[in-house]
Design a protein around this motif. Sequence first.
Motif, short mmCIF file in Angstrom:
data_model
loop_
_atom_site.label_atom_id
_atom_site.label_comp_id
_atom_site.label_asym_id
_atom_site.label_seq_id
_atom_site.Cartn_x
_atom_site.Cartn_y
_atom_site.Cartn_z
N GLY A 165 -21.81 -1.98 -7.31
CA GLY A 165 -22.72 -1.57 -8.71
C GLY A 165 -22.41 -0.94 -9.86
O GLY A 165 -23.04 -0.87 -11.07
N LYS A 166 -20.93 -0.82 -10.03
CA LYS A 166 -20.62 -0.15 -10.94
C LYS A 166 -19.72 -1.19 -11.89
O LYS A 166 -19.31 -2.25 -11.51
N ASP A 167 -19.28 -1.22 -13.49
CA ASP A 167 -18.23 -1.78 -13.65
C ASP A 167 -16.91 -1.47 -14.32
O ASP A 167 -16.25 -1.34 -14.81
N THR A 168 -16.21 -0.76 -12.47
CA THR A 168 -14.66 -0.69 -12.68
C THR A 168 -14.60 -1.76 -12.23
O THR A 168 -13.89 -1.82 -11.64
N THR A 169 -14.60 -2.95 -13.37
CA THR A 169 -14.04 -4.64 -12.97
C THR A 169 -13.32 -4.60 -13.74
O THR A 169 -12.99 -3.94 -15.18
N THR A 170 -12.41 -5.71 -13.71
CA THR A 170 -11.87 -6.43 -14.28
C THR A 170 -11.73 -7.93 -14.36
O THR A 170 -12.20 -8.03 -13.16
#
Length: 573
Positions: free
Chosen positions: A221-226
């Motif tokens: 659920g976090k925005d630690t995405t690429t």
Amino acid sequence: MAEVAGAVDWVSRFADEVIAEAQRRSPGKPVVCASGLSPSGPIHLGNLREVMTPHLVADEIRRRGHEVVHLISWDDYDRFRKVPAGVDASWAEHIGKPLTAVPAPPGSRFPNWAEHFKAAMIDSLAELGVDYRGISQTEMYTSGAYREQILLAMRERHRIDAILDRYRTKGRTAAPKAAKLDADEAAAAAQAAEGSGAADEDDGGAGSGYYPYKPYCGSCGKDTTTVTAYDDETTAMTYVCADGFTETVLLSEFDRGKLVWKVDWPMRWAYEGVHFEPSGVDHSSPGSSFVVGGQIVTEIFGGEQPIGPMYAFVGITGMAKMSSSRGAVPTPADAMAIMEAPLLRWMYARRRPNQSFKVAFDAEIQRLYDEWDALEGKIAAGTAAPADVSAHDRAVRTAGVTLPRTPVPIAYRTLASIVDITTGHDEQTLRILRDIDPQRPVTDLAQVRPRLDKAQTWVNTQLPAEARTQVLAEPDKELLASLDDDQRESLRLLAAGLDDHWSLEGLTTLVYGVPKVMAGLPPDTKPTNELKVAQRSFFVLVYRLLIGKETGPRLPTLLLAVGADRIRTLIGG
């Protein structure tokens, strides 16, 4: 046009400009003013300028008969950035999630972090008479409302990257600093950066792998995405999260993510057709979101940048009891606990957006109220300057409502002294208020509310314990025995004149007159430097006999509060 001729203050001048711009851009449609607030923590008095500036302009436009809407975008789909002081460290596990997906602080009755901090501001805006339409960015993004704008931004990602690169190659220039920022202003600036301003530093990356969209992970659920791949034709997007989770989704159907801030803001300008939106100094430096957004809104989204004045910091003078968050700055609710809503509105209305000012939580609030009361006197007499009349009018009413006010506006410093001395005892307070002006006596405490309640709260929460007033229970026999003949005579004159001068005005005349009589002068003699020294010595003597200190509340107010019989006892009979 006629409206320009009538302009007397900054609000009127902006209203002229915004009306003309709206008629040029979108004739026949409502004028759109906008604000943005991030409920990442307590929404403070600096953030309030983000709302009050467009509110005042929108209200002026509404007064002129134009259709206008003031939008407040709640940036509740922003990421949770850090755990504030006073909240359990376990909340760190939610860093990176949308604010609406983070549990509310312990003990809250609200369903999530964002709603908890929005609620206090919503209540304050109602008390301030702010008419607006709120927009939840969580709702807008998760409902797919921005889907076409997101797909457009992804198709045009190389052009967006090129716009951003104009500033990357030049290097980042720091936001301008107001001259000599004090600690309070610096705190306000730091907290302002907690919101969308902090996202100025996040433009989504650079180079061939640039994507202006940030998904929230389907696993954590976090925005630690690429984002690692995107197909313009199919809208297939692949991303990987720092926790190792990866998936491929169709962006045309996917609603769990948002545009990066420097693209999100101009997208909204175009989507909402915004004509007027101010921004803080942190948004106005070269390469910042407002500057870059002006190019993105035109070149990518086919819209226009709103008229956007830069607004300066709002500082604080004093505040004995901050919120539980260490280093936090006070909120509108904190201010309206000690001052009436019209006074707070007035502070924002009378200063141009680019002028900094301070909200007083210390004794300066008494001087501020004196200034407000003096202005009302000038307005009643017809001697106030036109700009001051306009600022006052914007403070006490809007196009739709007149704000509640205290029917009998006794001086704030007088009310504060009374509640300090009486410790808020209603019967004693009413007795003193009745004696202030026997010709027009206060007969019910409702006549002096809500100002009385604000002064009571100020005394209880902001007046330091060492500054509180406590009348002596018994005469100071040692001090009385040490007095010389002149001091005894001055006290005799004071005691003898109490009954004939028992009103605030009368006691003022009496205490300033005693030293004149002692010097063999008429009571109406103009004060000289020598007389002022004698008056000061007399005041110190009376203060020491009544409260055991050399200073205290204004002496006439103190005398009214103590009562004639007790005064006579304490000054030696």
